[in-house]
Design an enzyme around this catalytic site. Sequence first.
Site, PDB file in Angstrom:
ATOM      1  N   CYS A  77       0.849  -1.193   0.000  1.00 24.03           N
ATOM      2  CA  CYS A  77       0.000   0.000   0.000  1.00 24.03           C
ATOM      3  C   CYS A  77       0.882   1.239   0.000  1.00 24.03           C
ATOM      4  CB  CYS A  77      -0.908  -0.025   1.229  1.00 24.03           C
ATOM      5  SG  CYS A  77      -2.144   1.288   1.232  1.00 24.03           S
ATOM      6  N   HIS A 163      -8.426   4.556   1.074  1.00 25.49           N
ATOM      7  CA  HIS A 163      -7.858   4.784  -0.251  1.00 25.49           C
ATOM      8  C   HIS A 163      -8.608   5.919  -0.951  1.00 25.49           C
ATOM      9  CE1 HIS A 163      -6.318   0.353  -0.267  1.00 25.49           C
ATOM     10  NE2 HIS A 163      -5.587   1.150   0.500  1.00 25.49           N
ATOM     11  N   PHE A 164      -7.886   6.677  -1.774  1.00 26.51           N
ATOM     12  CA  PHE A 164      -8.513   7.839  -2.411  1.00 26.51           C
ATOM     13  C   PHE A 164      -7.778   8.244  -3.675  1.00 26.51           C
ATOM     14  CE2 PHE A 164      -5.450   9.617   0.692  1.00 26.51           C
ATOM     15  CZ  PHE A 164      -4.681  10.409  -0.139  1.00 26.51           C
ATOM     16  N   HIS A 180      -3.925   7.065  -3.444  1.00 30.34           N
ATOM     17  CA  HIS A 180      -3.496   6.161  -2.367  1.00 30.34           C
ATOM     18  C   HIS A 180      -4.188   4.817  -2.549  1.00 30.34           C
ATOM     19  CE1 HIS A 180      -4.130   5.031   2.158  1.00 30.34           C
ATOM     20  NE2 HIS A 180      -3.100   4.368   1.654  1.00 30.34           N
ATOM     21  N   SER A 309      -2.181  17.672   2.477  1.00 28.31           N
ATOM     22  CA  SER A 309      -1.132  16.664   2.392  1.00 28.31           C
ATOM     23  C   SER A 309       0.196  17.345   2.100  1.00 28.31           C
ATOM     24  CB  SER A 309      -1.458  15.641   1.294  1.00 28.31           C
ATOM     25  OG  SER A 309      -2.686  15.002   1.547  1.00 28.31           O
ATOM     26  N   HIS A 326       3.490   7.882   7.433  1.00 29.82           N
ATOM     27  CA  HIS A 326       2.809   7.676   6.147  1.00 29.82           C
ATOM     28  C   HIS A 326       1.554   8.524   6.031  1.00 29.82           C
ATOM     29  CE1 HIS A 326      -0.265   5.490   8.265  1.00 29.82           C
ATOM     30  NE2 HIS A 326      -0.745   4.853   7.223  1.00 29.82           N
ATOM     31  N   GLY A 327       1.225   9.298   7.058  1.00 29.01           N
ATOM     32  CA  GLY A 327       0.027  10.129   7.011  1.00 29.01           C
ATOM     33  C   GLY A 327      -0.271  10.723   8.364  1.00 29.01           C
ATOM     34  N   LYS A 396     -13.487   8.709  -3.030  1.00 23.33           N
ATOM     35  CA  LYS A 396     -13.333   7.622  -2.062  1.00 23.33           C
ATOM     36  C   LYS A 396     -14.005   6.364  -2.593  1.00 23.33           C
ATOM     37  CE  LYS A 396     -11.356   9.104   1.855  1.00 23.33           C
ATOM     38  NZ  LYS A 396     -10.304   8.375   2.581  1.00 23.33           N
TER      39      LYS A 396
END
Length: 397
Positions: A77, A163-164, A180, A309, A326-327, A396
């Site tokens: 991922c 995920h997006f 993502h 982001s 990672h976020g 999404k």
Amino acid sequence: MSYVEVPGAKVPIRMWTDPSMIDDGAMRQLHNVATLPWIQGLAVMPDVHYGKGATVGSVIAMRGAVCPAAVGVDIGCGMSAVKTSLTANDLPGDLSRLRSKIEQAIPVGRGMHRDEVDPSRLFQFPTAGWDDFWSRFDGIAESVKFRHERAQKQMGTLGSGNHFVEFCLDESGAVWLMLHSGSRNIGKELAEYHIGEAQKLPHNQGLVDRDLAVFVADTPQMAAYRNDLFWAQEYAKYNRAIMMALFQEVVRREFRKAKVTFDPVISCHHNYVAEERYEGMDLLVTRKGAIRAGSGDFGIIPGSMGTGSYIVKGLGNEASFNSASHGAGRKMSRSAAKRRFSTRDLEEQTRGVECRKDSGVVDEIPGAYKPIEKVMEQQRDLVEVVAKLKQVICVKG
């Protein structure tokens, strides 16, 4: 901040966050990891939170061993992003058509392509190695071989959860494309198969947590896992590359008069294993919810669907095993978010973003995540910011 060091059974636990802010479940998982006989180091990122099997936001360095649960079930991922020649002035006032076109081009949720995507028809897509990649499918675990056709049709699809696909603007008004996703269902099935196989092995029977079962070097089980692991990581990379190519096709068609050009694509895994060398030792470094941030490495650190982001460049901090977050990281579970927030809250927190605002994505509401600005502040010694992005469209699953 620099890291805080907390004593662990075999190795100290280096934390790029306040230990008092880590929930009990995640802290227990981290201490359990620190008991593994093969461990050489453990770094904890500021987005750390409890995860299935092993903590999200952890970097585990082991010698001669790897823990499949510490990779995560969505092997490979990660993120991809590219800067375009478009600017905010090129965008229409109503972004709903553009969002719809993206959703038509890239299947979301459990959707898949009707036929396998032919990469040779995608603009400037690097097809070298494509046939060899699929021929290696015959060498992966028997339990998932019947999924071959499904894996091919899911290549180039988004999935669901966090995920997006996003259309973003940086602070200068330049348009970026970002997405993502991971190895879809085939990576999940391979991960779950190998976690089960590891748990059966004799050397794992005395572990404090059976979810931390490992494969050790020079065994048939390790060789089989490494083969499937690296194949799934490659699948995830191809999956993002095809989605990005499909995304770029949409942009070219919708902004035909602008003759859009694209910078080189930035891509990074954040659930994966890498062979790296530290202090004279060859180690297997597992990043679950962490990106590589070696000196000069470009990376992507997303916030939630209503915040922003960051495009970053690694500073090469070996104390973190050249890693960064990672976020933003969740601060509450999906079920807790659904209990706490309503669709009205979602509408308020995603104001100005063209996206779903229904009950199906309430668990992804920005309020369920840690503030991305604080996460970035805590890792100033791990990465430098190249660009700050704000989404205007978010697709999404």
